[in-house]
Design a protein around this motif. Structure first.
Motif, PDB file in Angstrom:
ATOM      1  N   GLY A  86      28.551  18.154  53.951  1.00 55.60           N
ATOM      2  CA  GLY A  86      27.713  18.686  52.858  1.00 55.60           C
ATOM      3  C   GLY A  86      28.629  18.848  51.465  1.00 55.60           C
ATOM      4  O   GLY A  86      29.011  18.040  51.281  1.00 55.60           O
ATOM      5  N   THR A  87      28.382  19.952  51.188  1.00 55.77           N
ATOM      6  CA  THR A  87      29.031  20.406  49.921  1.00 55.77           C
ATOM      7  C   THR A  87      29.565  21.524  50.005  1.00 55.77           C
ATOM      8  O   THR A  87      29.336  22.422  50.734  1.00 55.77           O
ATOM      9  CB  THR A  87      28.375  20.193  48.583  1.00 55.77           C
ATOM     10  OG1 THR A  87      27.612  21.461  48.657  1.00 55.77           O
ATOM     11  CG2 THR A  87      27.810  19.058  48.232  1.00 55.77           C
ATOM     12  N   LEU A 156      26.645  10.985  46.649  1.00 53.57           N
ATOM     13  CA  LEU A 156      25.752  11.488  45.584  1.00 53.57           C
ATOM     14  C   LEU A 156      25.340  12.926  46.022  1.00 53.57           C
ATOM     15  O   LEU A 156      25.523  13.119  47.378  1.00 53.57           O
ATOM     16  CB  LEU A 156      24.549  10.890  45.014  1.00 53.57           C
ATOM     17  CG  LEU A 156      24.926   9.426  44.575  1.00 53.57           C
ATOM     18  CD1 LEU A 156      23.706   8.504  44.359  1.00 53.57           C
ATOM     19  CD2 LEU A 156      25.767   9.368  43.291  1.00 53.57           C
ATOM     20  N   ILE A 157      25.023  13.707  45.181  1.00 52.78           N
ATOM     21  CA  ILE A 157      24.449  14.983  45.836  1.00 52.78           C
ATOM     22  C   ILE A 157      23.344  15.418  45.004  1.00 52.78           C
ATOM     23  O   ILE A 157      23.036  15.391  43.715  1.00 52.78           O
ATOM     24  CB  ILE A 157      25.571  16.299  45.306  1.00 52.78           C
ATOM     25  CG1 ILE A 157      27.005  15.829  45.883  1.00 52.78           C
ATOM     26  CG2 ILE A 157      25.223  17.660  45.734  1.00 52.78           C
ATOM     27  CD1 ILE A 157      28.056  16.740  45.423  1.00 52.78           C
ATOM     28  N   ILE A 177      26.500   2.231  51.995  1.00 52.92           N
ATOM     29  CA  ILE A 177      26.033   3.484  52.552  1.00 52.92           C
ATOM     30  C   ILE A 177      26.110   4.419  51.324  1.00 52.92           C
ATOM     31  O   ILE A 177      27.215   4.494  50.921  1.00 52.92           O
ATOM     32  CB  ILE A 177      26.710   3.722  53.737  1.00 52.92           C
ATOM     33  CG1 ILE A 177      26.478   2.801  55.202  1.00 52.92           C
ATOM     34  CG2 ILE A 177      25.932   5.053  54.115  1.00 52.92           C
ATOM     35  CD1 ILE A 177      27.212   3.128  56.077  1.00 52.92           C
ATOM     36  N   ILE A 178      25.264   5.115  51.204  1.00 57.50           N
ATOM     37  CA  ILE A 178      25.126   6.114  50.260  1.00 57.50           C
ATOM     38  C   ILE A 178      24.902   7.521  50.740  1.00 57.50           C
ATOM     39  O   ILE A 178      23.754   7.511  51.290  1.00 57.50           O
ATOM     40  CB  ILE A 178      24.283   6.035  48.935  1.00 57.50           C
ATOM     41  CG1 ILE A 178      24.422   4.498  48.390  1.00 57.50           C
ATOM     42  CG2 ILE A 178      24.368   6.923  47.952  1.00 57.50           C
ATOM     43  CD1 ILE A 178      25.731   4.417  47.690  1.00 57.50           C
ATOM     44  N   ILE A 179      25.571   8.407  50.718  1.00 56.48           N
ATOM     45  CA  ILE A 179      25.468   9.715  51.464  1.00 56.48           C
ATOM     46  C   ILE A 179      25.044  10.875  50.695  1.00 56.48           C
ATOM     47  O   ILE A 179      25.987  10.791  49.483  1.00 56.48           O
ATOM     48  CB  ILE A 179      26.760  10.064  52.410  1.00 56.48           C
ATOM     49  CG1 ILE A 179      27.047   8.927  53.494  1.00 56.48           C
ATOM     50  CG2 ILE A 179      26.510  11.190  52.963  1.00 56.48           C
ATOM     51  CD1 ILE A 179      28.558   9.089  53.950  1.00 56.48           C
ATOM     52  N   PHE A 222      20.556  10.970  53.994  1.00 50.25           N
ATOM     53  CA  PHE A 222      20.057  12.336  53.213  1.00 50.25           C
ATOM     54  C   PHE A 222      19.912  13.380  54.083  1.00 50.25           C
ATOM     55  O   PHE A 222      19.065  13.522  55.024  1.00 50.25           O
ATOM     56  CB  PHE A 222      18.531  12.118  52.690  1.00 50.25           C
ATOM     57  CG  PHE A 222      17.920  13.078  51.855  1.00 50.25           C
ATOM     58  CD1 PHE A 222      18.373  13.448  50.585  1.00 50.25           C
ATOM     59  CD2 PHE A 222      16.747  13.633  52.566  1.00 50.25           C
ATOM     60  CE1 PHE A 222      17.590  14.470  50.032  1.00 50.25           C
ATOM     61  CE2 PHE A 222      16.260  14.645  52.153  1.00 50.25           C
ATOM     62  CZ  PHE A 222      16.712  14.837  50.505  1.00 50.25           C
ATOM     63  N   ALA A 223      20.873  14.384  53.909  1.00 53.99           N
ATOM     64  CA  ALA A 223      20.912  15.901  54.901  1.00 53.99           C
ATOM     65  C   ALA A 223      20.556  16.974  53.837  1.00 53.99           C
ATOM     66  O   ALA A 223      21.098  17.087  52.925  1.00 53.99           O
ATOM     67  CB  ALA A 223      22.089  15.852  55.239  1.00 53.99           C
TER      68      ALA A 223
END
Length: 297
Positions: A86-87, A156-157, A177-179, A222-223
């Motif tokens: 996550g962050t 990205l966030i 892939i973009i997370i 996308f989480a």
């Protein structure tokens, strides 16, 4: 044929200001993902502390960021699984921009490979309005792309989703892939919007994730955070690709995890059809997506 990447998207409820408890819960999900053969596990934004910036203990807890980063590195090595935890909000004391200025809080996403090594780091750039009183963004720094076992990946966030320029900058560097770790709630819509559509943010998320996947011929992981019903948690964690849309999509509130195989050939087939990356690579392409470029006067 392109490989299949097995992704575990994890939607959990971050207990406010309880990082040890949340870390333990996240580790349980990740071990379960590894047991199901997942190559990559992704957690939500603010998953260790929830978003509680006005609480006096919030900044203090963020001083422990290295403990949890190292914990995830050890877990990745133990389970031989790549992890985007996550962050993790980092407190950097005495690192304000001006002389004599105090601490900085950075909202950071890491990509940790299956050997426990950090392959990439991204500091949130586009801060949501209420975050700007508490966090320091990455400003005009370039969006980084990094090599992983699955090829080039970008991160990205949350509110970064609203800016197509961020995706284009990553795609122009070869990311497929973009997370996107996220803490997005139904209450992020104002009263005017909610009066028109109480599910406005659901429409926003589902629409924008599908659009970004198509217009960039990329896969999006996308989480988002989930939580108790009635508290405004949006959830909707998903893995989205062109042609199909969401390969998997969790509900709006409950904690959970979904493990899904992403056939990377879908991205190649989409690019063959839409030629987005091809156009971006042209020398005479008429749009400029690089943040670091300065126009000559």
């Amino acid at each position: 044929m392109a490989p299949i990447v097995k992704v575990a998207v994890i939607q959990l409820y971050p207990e406010p200001l309880q990082p040890e408890q949340n870390f333990a819960k996240a580790c349980t999900f990740i071990r379960s993902a590894a047991s199901q053969g997942a190559d990559l596990a992704v957690l939500p934004e603010y998953h260790l502390t929830n978003w509680q910036p006005k609480e006096p203990s919030f900044a203090t807890l963020c001083e422990q960021w290295e403990v949890y980063l190292k914990g995830y590195q050890a877990l990745a090595k133990e389970c031989e699984i790549c992890i985007v935890p996550g962050t993790i909000v980092e407190s950097h004391q005495g690192e304000g921009e001006g002389e004599g200025e105090g601490d900085r809080l950075l909202n950071v996403a890491y990509f940790i490979d299956g050997a426990g090594e950090v392959r990439g780091k991204y500091v949130k750039k586009n801060l949501w309005g209420p975050e700007r009183d508490h966090l320091t963004g990455s400003g005009r720094d370039d969006h980084p792309v990094f090599d992983t076992p699955f090829g080039k990946v970008g991160m990205l966030i949350c509110w970064d989703l609203a800016f197509p320029e961020a995706f284009r900058e990553l795609i122009a560097q070869g990311a497929k892939i973009i997370i996107v770790p996220t803490f997005w709630t139904l209450k992020d819509c104002n009263e005017a919007g909610l009066a028109l559509n109480p599910s406005s943010e659901v429409l926003f998320l589902d629409s924008i994730l599908t659009a970004r996947a198509f217009e960039n011929t990329c896969a999006i992981v996308f989480a988002n955070a989930g939580g108790p019903p009635g508290h405004g948690y949006a959830g909707l964690s998903q893995v989205t690709v062109p042609f199909v849309g969401a390969l998997t999509r969790l509900g709006s509130c409950a904690e959970g995890m979904s493990v899904v195989g992403v056939d990377m050939q879908i991205l190649e087939d989409a690019e063959e059809n839409y030629n987005v990356r091809g156009d971006l690579a042209r020398d005479d392409w008429h749009y400029d997506y690089r943040h670091s470029t300065r126009k000559e006067s």
